[in-house]
Design a protein around this motif. Sequence first.
Motif, PDB file in Angstrom:
ATOM      1  N   ALA A  97       8.104 -45.239 -42.839  1.00 43.62           N
ATOM      2  CA  ALA A  97       7.518 -46.481 -42.369  1.00 43.62           C
ATOM      3  C   ALA A  97       6.543 -46.188 -41.241  1.00 43.62           C
ATOM      4  O   ALA A  97       6.700 -45.209 -40.506  1.00 43.62           O
ATOM      5  CB  ALA A  97       8.606 -47.437 -41.901  1.00 43.62           C
ATOM      6  N   LEU A  98       5.563 -47.075 -41.113  1.00 45.03           N
ATOM      7  CA  LEU A  98       4.514 -46.912 -40.094  1.00 45.03           C
ATOM      8  C   LEU A  98       4.491 -48.148 -39.209  1.00 45.03           C
ATOM      9  O   LEU A  98       4.562 -49.282 -39.715  1.00 45.03           O
ATOM     10  CB  LEU A  98       3.168 -46.715 -40.791  1.00 45.03           C
ATOM     11  N   ARG A  99       4.367 -47.915 -37.933  1.00 44.37           N
ATOM     12  CA  ARG A  99       4.268 -49.018 -36.988  1.00 44.37           C
ATOM     13  C   ARG A  99       3.030 -48.832 -36.129  1.00 44.37           C
ATOM     14  O   ARG A  99       2.852 -47.776 -35.525  1.00 44.37           O
ATOM     15  CB  ARG A  99       5.500 -49.083 -36.082  1.00 44.37           C
ATOM     16  N   THR A 100       2.213 -49.877 -36.034  1.00 45.85           N
ATOM     17  CA  THR A 100       1.008 -49.823 -35.205  1.00 45.85           C
ATOM     18  C   THR A 100       1.352 -50.186 -33.776  1.00 45.85           C
ATOM     19  O   THR A 100       0.797 -51.133 -33.201  1.00 45.85           O
ATOM     20  CB  THR A 100      -0.063 -50.766 -35.756  1.00 45.85           C
ATOM     21  N   GLY A 101       2.264 -49.454 -33.224  1.00 43.54           N
ATOM     22  CA  GLY A 101       2.707 -49.706 -31.869  1.00 43.54           C
ATOM     23  C   GLY A 101       3.593 -48.562 -31.429  1.00 43.54           C
ATOM     24  O   GLY A 101       3.609 -47.488 -32.038  1.00 43.54           O
ATOM     25  N   ALA A 102       4.355 -48.814 -30.381  1.00 44.50           N
ATOM     26  CA  ALA A 102       5.215 -47.770 -29.830  1.00 44.50           C
ATOM     27  C   ALA A 102       6.347 -47.430 -30.789  1.00 44.50           C
ATOM     28  O   ALA A 102       6.780 -48.270 -31.589  1.00 44.50           O
ATOM     29  CB  ALA A 102       5.786 -48.230 -28.490  1.00 44.50           C
ATOM     30  N   VAL A 103       6.817 -46.224 -30.685  1.00 44.50           N
ATOM     31  CA  VAL A 103       7.905 -45.774 -31.554  1.00 44.50           C
ATOM     32  C   VAL A 103       9.164 -46.583 -31.252  1.00 44.50           C
ATOM     33  O   VAL A 103       9.453 -46.938 -30.108  1.00 44.50           O
ATOM     34  CB  VAL A 103       8.153 -44.266 -31.373  1.00 44.50           C
ATOM     35  N   THR A 104       9.897 -46.865 -32.308  1.00 41.69           N
ATOM     36  CA  THR A 104      11.121 -47.647 -32.184  1.00 41.69           C
ATOM     37  C   THR A 104      12.068 -47.260 -33.301  1.00 41.69           C
ATOM     38  O   THR A 104      11.657 -46.716 -34.327  1.00 41.69           O
ATOM     39  CB  THR A 104      10.820 -49.158 -32.246  1.00 41.69           C
ATOM     40  N   THR A 105      13.343 -47.572 -33.110  1.00 37.91           N
ATOM     41  CA  THR A 105      14.334 -47.318 -34.151  1.00 37.91           C
ATOM     42  C   THR A 105      14.579 -48.556 -35.009  1.00 37.91           C
ATOM     43  O   THR A 105      15.346 -48.510 -35.959  1.00 37.91           O
ATOM     44  CB  THR A 105      15.666 -46.892 -33.519  1.00 37.91           C
ATOM     45  N   ARG A 106      13.933 -49.662 -34.656  1.00 39.05           N
ATOM     46  CA  ARG A 106      14.210 -50.941 -35.312  1.00 39.05           C
ATOM     47  C   ARG A 106      13.334 -51.144 -36.537  1.00 39.05           C
ATOM     48  O   ARG A 106      12.120 -51.317 -36.427  1.00 39.05           O
ATOM     49  CB  ARG A 106      14.020 -52.068 -34.300  1.00 39.05           C
ATOM     50  N   ALA A 107      13.951 -51.210 -37.688  1.00 41.74           N
ATOM     51  CA  ALA A 107      13.217 -51.349 -38.937  1.00 41.74           C
ATOM     52  C   ALA A 107      12.318 -52.583 -39.015  1.00 41.74           C
ATOM     53  O   ALA A 107      11.191 -52.487 -39.522  1.00 41.74           O
ATOM     54  CB  ALA A 107      14.207 -51.344 -40.111  1.00 41.74           C
ATOM     55  N   PRO A 108      12.755 -53.752 -38.544  1.00 43.89           N
ATOM     56  CA  PRO A 108      11.897 -54.951 -38.675  1.00 43.89           C
ATOM     57  C   PRO A 108      10.570 -54.834 -37.929  1.00 43.89           C
ATOM     58  O   PRO A 108       9.648 -55.622 -38.203  1.00 43.89           O
ATOM     59  CB  PRO A 108      12.754 -56.063 -38.071  1.00 43.89           C
ATOM     60  N   LEU A 109      10.460 -53.892 -37.003  1.00 40.56           N
ATOM     61  CA  LEU A 109       9.234 -53.760 -36.224  1.00 40.56           C
ATOM     62  C   LEU A 109       8.193 -52.864 -36.888  1.00 40.56           C
ATOM     63  O   LEU A 109       7.077 -52.744 -36.386  1.00 40.56           O
ATOM     64  CB  LEU A 109       9.558 -53.225 -34.824  1.00 40.56           C
ATOM     65  N   TYR A 110       8.553 -52.268 -38.021  1.00 42.28           N
ATOM     66  CA  TYR A 110       7.594 -51.435 -38.738  1.00 42.28           C
ATOM     67  C   TYR A 110       6.751 -52.301 -39.673  1.00 42.28           C
ATOM     68  O   TYR A 110       7.248 -53.234 -40.305  1.00 42.28           O
ATOM     69  CB  TYR A 110       8.318 -50.328 -39.501  1.00 42.28           C
ATOM     70  N   ASP A 111       5.463 -51.955 -39.757  1.00 38.38           N
ATOM     71  CA  ASP A 111       4.503 -52.797 -40.451  1.00 38.38           C
ATOM     72  C   ASP A 111       4.329 -52.431 -41.929  1.00 38.38           C
ATOM     73  O   ASP A 111       4.019 -53.304 -42.750  1.00 38.38           O
ATOM     74  CB  ASP A 111       3.146 -52.701 -39.761  1.00 38.38           C
ATOM     75  N   TYR A 112       4.450 -51.174 -42.250  1.00 37.56           N
ATOM     76  CA  TYR A 112       4.211 -50.700 -43.619  1.00 37.56           C
ATOM     77  C   TYR A 112       5.347 -49.779 -44.050  1.00 37.56           C
ATOM     78  O   TYR A 112       5.861 -49.010 -43.227  1.00 37.56           O
ATOM     79  CB  TYR A 112       2.875 -49.957 -43.700  1.00 37.56           C
ATOM     80  N   TRP A 113       5.630 -49.850 -45.346  1.00 39.90           N
ATOM     81  CA  TRP A 113       6.731 -49.070 -45.901  1.00 39.90           C
ATOM     82  C   TRP A 113       6.313 -48.382 -47.198  1.00 39.90           C
ATOM     83  O   TRP A 113       5.509 -48.914 -47.967  1.00 39.90           O
ATOM     84  CB  TRP A 113       7.923 -49.990 -46.222  1.00 39.90           C
TER      85      TRP A 113
END
Length: 123
Positions: A97-113
Motif C-alpha cells: 500500500a502507498l500513502r501520500t503522507g507520513a508513514v503509519t501502521t494504520r491501513a485506513p490511512l493508505y491511499d492506494y493498494w
Amino acid sequence: QVQLVESGGGLVQAGGPLRLSCAASGRTFSSYAMGWFRQAPRKEREFVAAISWSGSIAYYADSVKGRFTISRDNVKNTVYLQMNSLKPEDTAVYYCALRTGAVTTRAPLYDYWGEGTTVTVSS
C-alpha cells in the motif's frame, strides 16, 4: 492514478526465505510512505511493515520483528519485503500500500493498494 503490483509470492517450506516486491507506477508524488499488510484465511487484514520515504523510519508488527525487513528503492519506485525464518502462520495474501503522507501502521490511512500476492508456508 497509481498502480501497485506485488510479486514474489509462492510456496515455501517453514524456515525458508522469500522476498516480495511491489512496483509503483502511474501518478508520481514527491514523497510517499509504503506499507505491507497481509490477510490470512478467515482473518482480518493486519499490518506487517511500513517504511518512510527516506527509509529512515520503519515499523514492524511484533509477529514479524527480527524476521522480516522492509526496504525501498525510490529510483525504481519499488518496495521490498524480505521474509526470513518463515512460519506456517505467515501464510496469507500480502498486499502493499502507498500513502501520500507520513508513514503509519494504520491501513485506513493508505491511499492506494495492490491486488496482493499469496504466500504459503508449509510445515
